[in-house]
Design a protein around this motif. Structure first.
Motif, PDB file in Angstrom:
ATOM      1  N   VAL A   1     -33.594  17.673  36.670  1.00 36.31           N
ATOM      2  CA  VAL A   1     -34.967  18.197  36.643  1.00 36.31           C
ATOM      3  C   VAL A   1     -35.759  17.696  37.847  1.00 36.31           C
ATOM      4  N   TYR A   2     -35.672  16.397  38.127  1.00 31.58           N
ATOM      5  CA  TYR A   2     -36.430  15.836  39.248  1.00 31.58           C
ATOM      6  C   TYR A   2     -35.847  16.253  40.590  1.00 31.58           C
ATOM      7  N   LEU A   3     -34.532  16.443  40.640  1.00 30.42           N
ATOM      8  CA  LEU A   3     -33.921  16.966  41.861  1.00 30.42           C
ATOM      9  C   LEU A   3     -34.428  18.378  42.118  1.00 30.42           C
ATOM     10  N   ALA A   4     -34.541  19.169  41.044  1.00 29.02           N
ATOM     11  CA  ALA A   4     -35.073  20.530  41.164  1.00 29.02           C
ATOM     12  C   ALA A   4     -36.513  20.507  41.663  1.00 29.02           C
ATOM     13  N   ALA A   5     -37.309  19.558  41.175  1.00 23.17           N
ATOM     14  CA  ALA A   5     -38.709  19.433  41.602  1.00 23.17           C
ATOM     15  C   ALA A   5     -38.794  19.084  43.087  1.00 23.17           C
ATOM     16  N   VAL A   6     -37.883  18.235  43.556  1.00 24.18           N
ATOM     17  CA  VAL A   6     -37.858  17.866  44.975  1.00 24.18           C
ATOM     18  C   VAL A   6     -37.458  19.073  45.827  1.00 24.18           C
TER      19      VAL A   6
END
Length: 314
Positions: free
Chosen positions: A9-14
């Protein structure tokens, strides 16, 4: 499993921030050849064609009904229609520097709206880190030179409304992602934007008796590449990513990643446009990155009030 999902999820946000950050500099490239409303029309035409190709080859599947479309429409109203429309119009009356400051306030509006409508709770540390992130954008903008002109009041109001509209999108999107798939939401958003912006652009050219100019920019290869990027990646792919992230983390946490795009845009300008990198870019970027990390990972940080024992004071 949960930790691995959080990482995704956080990789996607980055990745969303990187795509958004690069879109700023490609927008500059496109603006050298065409007008803002035409760029929006061509941008969402490119995104819509990307959707159709995906559906044709079976990569994209949607199962929409009239009822579903009616429920998703408010989201498309907030973003991209109101967000881009207000932003584009506002920048005609205000400076880009003013726009940078005002649009950076969207995470704060998201936090307020999410707290009221979604009952999302945020700690004091998260609020402080959010202000830190916004301060980074404001600091960079001020150091580049900006003064608020009262004559630009209309532009300021429109840009503030643009920031509120993207904040509203984050909140409404958080709700709708519980009932609809990312693809269904993105399909409606992009389709509506494709229809509306093309109608506006074509009518504008017909009234000016220069319809040919609607197509002329595509003779420039740099414009074509920029528009395809803005449409397929910055509109279609980023929409899917944004809706995916909103379905997994709080709206306030996702919204602050938009400011990370500012950092990406700075370094993209340095690398691709040979723009200068100054000390205040570094300082502001540290504020932004620190704020983004703090908002998302500081739940366990608690600020305690220090009590003094009178007997120890001499």
């Amino acid at each position: 499993m949960i930790k691995n999902k959080n990482k995704i999820v956080y990789l996607a946000a980055v990745i969303f921030s990187i795509i958004t950050g690069l879109s700023y500099f490609l927008n500059k490239v496109a603006l050298e050849t065409s007008e803002p409303i035409d760029i929006l029309a061509h941008r969402f035409t490119s995104a819509f064609l990307g959707l159709l190709i995906g559906i044709l080859f079976g990569f994209i599947k949607v199962n929409l009904t009239k009822e579903k479309i009616k429920k998703i429409l408010p989201l498309a109203l907030f973003n991209p229609l109101l967000y881009f429309g207000l932003q584009t119009t506002g920048l005609q009356y205000a400076t880009s520097a003013e726009g940078g400051i005002l649009l950076a306030s969207s995470p704060i509006f998201t936090l307020l709206l999410a707290s009221y409508f979604l009952k999302e709770k945020s700690t004091l540390s998260q609020k402080i880190f959010m202000i830190l992130s916004v301060s980074g954008v404001v600091y960079i903008t001020i150091m580049k030179g900006v003064t608020f002109d009262l004559n630009n009041i209309l532009g300021v109001i429109l840009l503030l409304l643009s920031a509120i509209s993207i904040a509203s999108y984050n909140v409404v999107g958080r709700v709708l992602n519980k009932n609809f798939s990312n693809m269904e939401i993105s399909f409606v958003m992009i389709s509506i934007s494709f229809i509306i912006y093309n109608i506006i652009a074509i009518v504008k050219h017909i009234m000016s008796n220069d319809l040919l100019n609607y197509f002329t920019p595509f003779t420039n290869i740099d414009f074509t590449i920029s528009v395809v990027y803005l449409g397929v990646l910055s509109s279609l792919v980023s929409s899917l990513i944004n809706n995916y992230v909103l379905s997994n983390i709080e709206a306030s946490k996702m919204s602050v990643f938009a400011n990370l795009g500012t950092v990406i845009s700075i370094f993209a300008g340095v690398i691709f446009l040979n723009e200068n990198l100054y000390y205040y870019h570094i300082i502001g970027s540290i504020f932004i990155i620190g704020g983004v990390l703090g908002v998302n990972f500081s739940e366990n940080i608690k600020f305690k009030r220090v009590r003094y024992n009178k007997s120890t004071i001499h």
